[in-house]
Design a protein around this motif. Structure first.
Motif: not given
Length: 463
Positions: A6-12, A69-79, A334-336
């Motif tokens: 699946t594709k994320n909103q930012d294209g990743t 715990e923070m990533f679980y609340s928002d797994p859309s973050q890259h770092t 984000i590239s193709k």
């Protein structure tokens, strides 16, 4: 067959499977420090080294639970640095982001230098800069093609390390149970605690082992950076983080017991790999070449992860600056292929400085100092991530039924205090003082510049 990517909103792309992430987690836990540096720590502390690894493993586990715990609340973050920006403010976030990214670039340089050193084992006359260009070119290309290809490369890199450790543990257990006779005596479990004392070479050597092992674990947080591109982030976060401590116990403590069971710890020295010694005592003459291959793949694995992480961090930094700035327009893309290609290329291009370092010894000396400073800065960034987690707990984002850090009220302040103690201990170790002082200078100067820059931006954003 239909693709499950699946594709994320930012294209990743969410292209990393559970298999990839688990092996990336293992790869991040096991570094060349175990294969080459464990002889040094054992020679300083004896069997007490297991207490050092266990203590640090426990606190790194708590840190990973806080980040998880923070990533679980928002797994859309890259770092994980993005959470520092969110909960401690843009000034601290920018400082952490740039500091961590610069640190990553220097880690990439160090690992690239290491690959050339290990290749010289077989080809002593081959130019180092050629080896470095080949490794950097190949691994940067792997990262540019797709996140899945990066994951696949890390899977096999980690597999080589695991096979080496398991092979040594199995060999060692067999030798101990059969009481094999070696030039150093009988292989037996009793060697581990023979004439045991907590501080065989004094309290100072015991305390100085903590920073050594701390830096061996550095990079354990890399697995969290894959969450933004994992297929099932909530499942993956729990599994990857929860198994951190088990992996440390199995691979580090297990390996240390076997090493000291076969080689009396008083016979271990800092200038020889314990793995090579164990395999040679087991009658395996090619041990040195095999372990050299393992540490070469370990360095390549670290370089691969560094390029991946540095690209994501620079992309994150680019998304946080004003949209009309050149940095945002150039690098917040984000590239193709679903990767932050421009950010990866820029980060990898900076690592090209490495081949130039072989030209003069002066550059090498400066590089050693700067690498020490950037390593010490990781302690500060780790501490800021723990403080961000405390702010998260007090925010409306907090998920009471999420992937919560265990015994938070006790483990959170204890972990922060422990990182502070590790940092303070650097000032009592002669070879670490320059790095520690440099880290403080960097924090004051760069932190101050970042603060003044942000103050200039705030009125503009409000007008």
């Amino acid at each position: 067959m239909k693709s499950t990517i699946t594709k994320n909103q930012d294209g990743t792309m969410r292209a990393l499977s559970n298999r990839h992430v688990q092996m990336i987690a293992i790869g991040g836990t096991i570094g060349t420090g175990l294969f080459l540096g464990s002889g040094s720590t054992i020679s300083k502390t004896g069997p007490s080294v297991m207490l050092v690894y266990l203590t640090l493993g426990l606190f790194f586990f708590f840190m990973m639970r806080a980040i998880g715990e923070m990533f679980y609340s928002d797994p859309s973050q890259h770092t994980f640095v993005s959470f520092i920006s969110r909960y401690l403010g843009p000034t601290v976030g920018h400082f952490s982001g740039w500091t961590y990214w610069i640190g990553l670039v220097f880690v990439c340089m160090a690992e690239l230098t290491a690959t050339a050193t290990y290749v010289k084992f077989w080809f002593p006359n081959f130019p180092s800069w050629v080896v470095e260009l080949i490794f950097l070119g190949v691994l940067a290309s792997v990262n540019l093609i797709a996140a899945r290809l990066f994951g696949e490369a890390e899977f096999w890199f980690a597999m080589i390390k695991i096979i080496a450790i398991v092979a040594m543990i199995v060999t060692g257990v067999f030798m101990m149970f059969s009481h094999s006779v070696t030039p150093l005596g009988h292989a037996t479990i009793t060697n581990v605690f023979h004439n045991y004392t907590l501080f065989p070479h004094g309290v100072f050597n015991f305390v100085s082992a903590f920073p050594m092992v701390f830096f061996a674990f550095q990079g354990i947080e890399f697995v969290s950076i894959t969450i933004g591109e994992a297929k099932s982030p909530h499942t993956v976060i729990k599994k990857a983080v929860n198994e951190t401590l088990i992996r440390i116990l199995l691979f580090y403590i297990g390996a240390l017991i076997v090493i000291m069971g076969i080689i009396p710890w008083t016979s271990l020295t800092a200038d020889s790999s314990p793995f090579v010694q164990v395999f040679k005592l087991a009658g395996f003459p090619a041990a040195a070449a095999v372990i050299n291959f393992v540490v070469l793949t370990s360095a390549a694995s670290s370089l691969n992860s560094c390029i991946f992480s540095a690209g994501r961090h620079f992309y994150q930094l680019a998304t946080e600056v004003p949209e009309n700035s050149w940095m945002h327009k150039t690098f917040a893309k984000i590239s193709k292929n679903g990767v932050p290609a421009a950010a990866i290329i820029f980060s990898a291009a900076l690592v090209l400085v490495t081949p130039l370092m072989s030209l003069t010894t002066a550059i090498t000396s400066v590089f050693t100092i700067v690498t020490g400073v950037s390593s010490d800065m990781y302690i500060i960034v780790y501490t800021l991530s723990m403080l961000a987690h405390r702010k998260y707990r007090a925010s409306s984002d907090f998920l009471p039924d999420g992937f919560k850090m265990p015994w938070y009220s006790v483990t959170s302040p204890l972990t922060i205090a422990f990182f502070a103690v590790i940092f303070v201990s650097l000032f009592f170790i002669p070879e670490d003082v320059i790095g520690a002082v440099g880290a403080i200078v960097w924090t004051l100067v760069f932190g101050g510049v970042t603060y003044l820059h942000q103050r200039k931006l705030v009125p503009n954003t409000q007008s």
